[in-house]
Design a protein around this motif. Structure first.
Motif, PDB file in Angstrom:
ATOM      1  N   HIS A  94       2.251  13.855   5.107  1.00  0.00           N
ATOM      2  CA  HIS A  94       2.443  12.432   5.392  1.00  0.00           C
ATOM      3  C   HIS A  94       1.958  12.147   6.827  1.00  0.00           C
ATOM      4  N   ASN A  95       1.853  10.857   7.150  1.00  0.00           N
ATOM      5  CA  ASN A  95       1.449  10.453   8.505  1.00  0.00           C
ATOM      6  C   ASN A  95       2.695  10.239   9.349  1.00  0.00           C
ATOM      7  N   GLU A 103       0.199  14.253  16.396  1.00  0.00           N
ATOM      8  CA  GLU A 103       0.420  13.412  15.217  1.00  0.00           C
ATOM      9  C   GLU A 103       0.150  14.219  13.961  1.00  0.00           C
ATOM     10  N   ILE A 105      -1.261  14.058  10.173  1.00  0.00           N
ATOM     11  CA  ILE A 105      -2.092  13.225   9.306  1.00  0.00           C
ATOM     12  C   ILE A 105      -2.143  13.900   7.940  1.00  0.00           C
ATOM     13  N   GLU A 106      -2.316  13.094   6.909  1.00  0.00           N
ATOM     14  CA  GLU A 106      -2.377  13.633   5.551  1.00  0.00           C
ATOM     15  C   GLU A 106      -3.613  14.504   5.386  1.00  0.00           C
ATOM     16  N   THR A 109      -6.977  12.849   4.417  1.00  0.00           N
ATOM     17  CA  THR A 109      -7.513  11.808   5.292  1.00  0.00           C
ATOM     18  C   THR A 109      -9.024  12.007   5.444  1.00  0.00           C
TER      19      THR A 109
END
Length: 180
Positions: A94-95, A103, A105-106, A109
């Motif tokens: 998930h984000n 962070e 990120i999927e 992405t």
């Protein structure tokens, strides 16, 4: 938003190695971000992207100048920008923003837009007190004279010729008790 499409990096087809990108951001970049902090400027960003199996490391070097308004005189001036920052994008399910530098990120992405990171790093490099360069010299002289300290002095407390401050009678009474 079309202006910010130039800051998209397609990460789906990238091999696990190092890539370098250069971006130039002008007035249209700052207008497209819909913010009030910076209206005009010209900055160059050199980005080094290191892709691995588990994450992407983004190393930014941003140089240039942005237009600011002096807090004291309301004159416009160019504030120089020269900052180096790093951002880690870890692949996850998930984000989520874990911290200022990391962070999630999927995994699926396809592209990463770095416009937001560039703006945030520029904003962080700007001084809190926006002073036109002609006022900075005056403030530096005042700081040098006082060495950052404000000293308050009252001549009314002095009673002796020896420049010794008068002793409060309450303290004198307490001192007598402690001597006993």
């Amino acid at each position: 938003m079309n202006t910010l499409r130039a800051y998209d990096i397609n990460i789906v087809g990238l091999d696990n190695k190092r890539y370098e990108y250069d971006f130039t951001s002008g007035d249209a970049f700052f207008a497209a971000l819909e913010q009030d902090l910076i209206q005009k400027g010209n900055v160059q960003t050199h980005l080094i992207l290191d892709k691995s199996e588990t994450m992407i490391r983004l190393a930014f070097h941003i140089t240039g100048a942005v237009e600011q308004i002096c807090d004291r005189s309301l004159d416009e001036y160019d504030e120089p920008v020269d900052t180096q920052q790093t951002m880690l994008l870890k692949f996850g399910d998930h984000n989520e923003e874990l911290s200022d530098e990391i962070e999630l990120i999927e995994r699926n992405t396809a592209t990463v837009n770095i416009a937001r990171y560039i703006f945030e790093f520029i904003s962080l490099s700007l001084p809190m007190k926006r002073l036109h360069p002609r006022f900075r010299d005056e403030d530096d002289e005042i700081d040098d004279e006082q060495n950052g300290k404000v000293i308050y002095r009252s001549d009314a407390e002095k009673t002796n010729e020896d420049d010794q401050p008068a002793i409060d009678p309450r303290w004198a009474a307490l001192r007598k008790l402690s001597d006993n």
